[in-house]
Design an enzyme around this catalytic site. Structure first.
Site, mmCIF file in Angstrom:
data_model
loop_
_atom_site.group_PDB
_atom_site.id
_atom_site.type_symbol
_atom_site.label_atom_id
_atom_site.label_comp_id
_atom_site.label_asym_id
_atom_site.label_seq_id
_atom_site.Cartn_x
_atom_site.Cartn_y
_atom_site.Cartn_z
ATOM 1 N N TYR A 136 36.743 1.477 119.184
ATOM 2 C CA TYR A 136 35.299 1.192 118.602
ATOM 3 C C TYR A 136 35.872 0.911 117.009
ATOM 4 C CZ TYR A 136 32.224 3.158 122.040
ATOM 5 O OH TYR A 136 31.367 3.467 122.965
ATOM 6 N N GLU B 137 20.315 6.215 119.065
ATOM 7 C CA GLU B 137 20.057 4.916 119.240
ATOM 8 C C GLU B 137 18.494 4.334 119.808
ATOM 9 O OE1 GLU B 137 23.117 3.293 121.365
ATOM 10 O OE2 GLU B 137 24.757 3.985 119.791
#
Length: 159
Positions: A25, A70
């Site tokens: 990431y 999210e």
């Protein structure tokens, strides 16, 4: 190496890290309430997001917790220990993301409606829990609100 102690030391930092499971990431503490990130490896490799609202706090000297939800319904909790080049992440993927990760592999900001529609259409539970430690492989001071840090889709070999 920069010493992290206060929240002000952490905000504006650009990180690349690899989880023990191999997922890579890239993540940027854009300001005191917003993060940008790209995913270079793992289940949702290719996904990227700008201006994700997040709760960013200092837990103790040099330890920071960042949490957000999210539009996909995925919840994320990250505990950064940059002085040790470590972090612990806990990702709570809804069942639909586990079953249809390809829907999320895009520039999320331009596909919020699709994320929300998938969240309503497919099953949420049971969630896939991914608790992993990670090693920070890069830390750079990018400054606050730098739009150039995460500005294009991830591609093979980027980091």
């Amino acid at each position: 190496m920069k010493e992290f102690k206060e929240l002000e030391d952490f905000i504006g930092t650009h990180f690349i890290y690899t989880y023990d499971n191999g997922w890579e990431y890239e993540w940027y503490a854009k300001n005191d309430h917003t993060v940008d990130y790209r995913i270079h490896g793992g289940m949702v490799k290719g996904r990227w997001v700008k201006d994700q609202e997040a709760d960013i706090v200092k837990l103790t000297d040099g330890v920071f917790k960042i949490t957000w939800t999210e539009p996909t319904g995925t919840d994320v909790a990250l505990d950064f220990m940059p002085n040790e080049k470590k972090l612990h992440g806990m990702i709570f993927f809804p069942k639909w993301v586990e079953e249809h990760p390809e829907i999320t592999v895009t520039f999320q900001n331009e596909h919020i409606a699709e994320m929300e529609a998938a969240r309503e259409k497919y099953e949420t539970y049971p969630k896939l829990l991914v608790p992993e430690f990670a090693t920070i492989t890069y830390m750079g001071d990018a400054g606050i609100d730098n739009e150039d840090v995460i500005s294009e889709a991830p591609y093979d070999g980027m980091p």
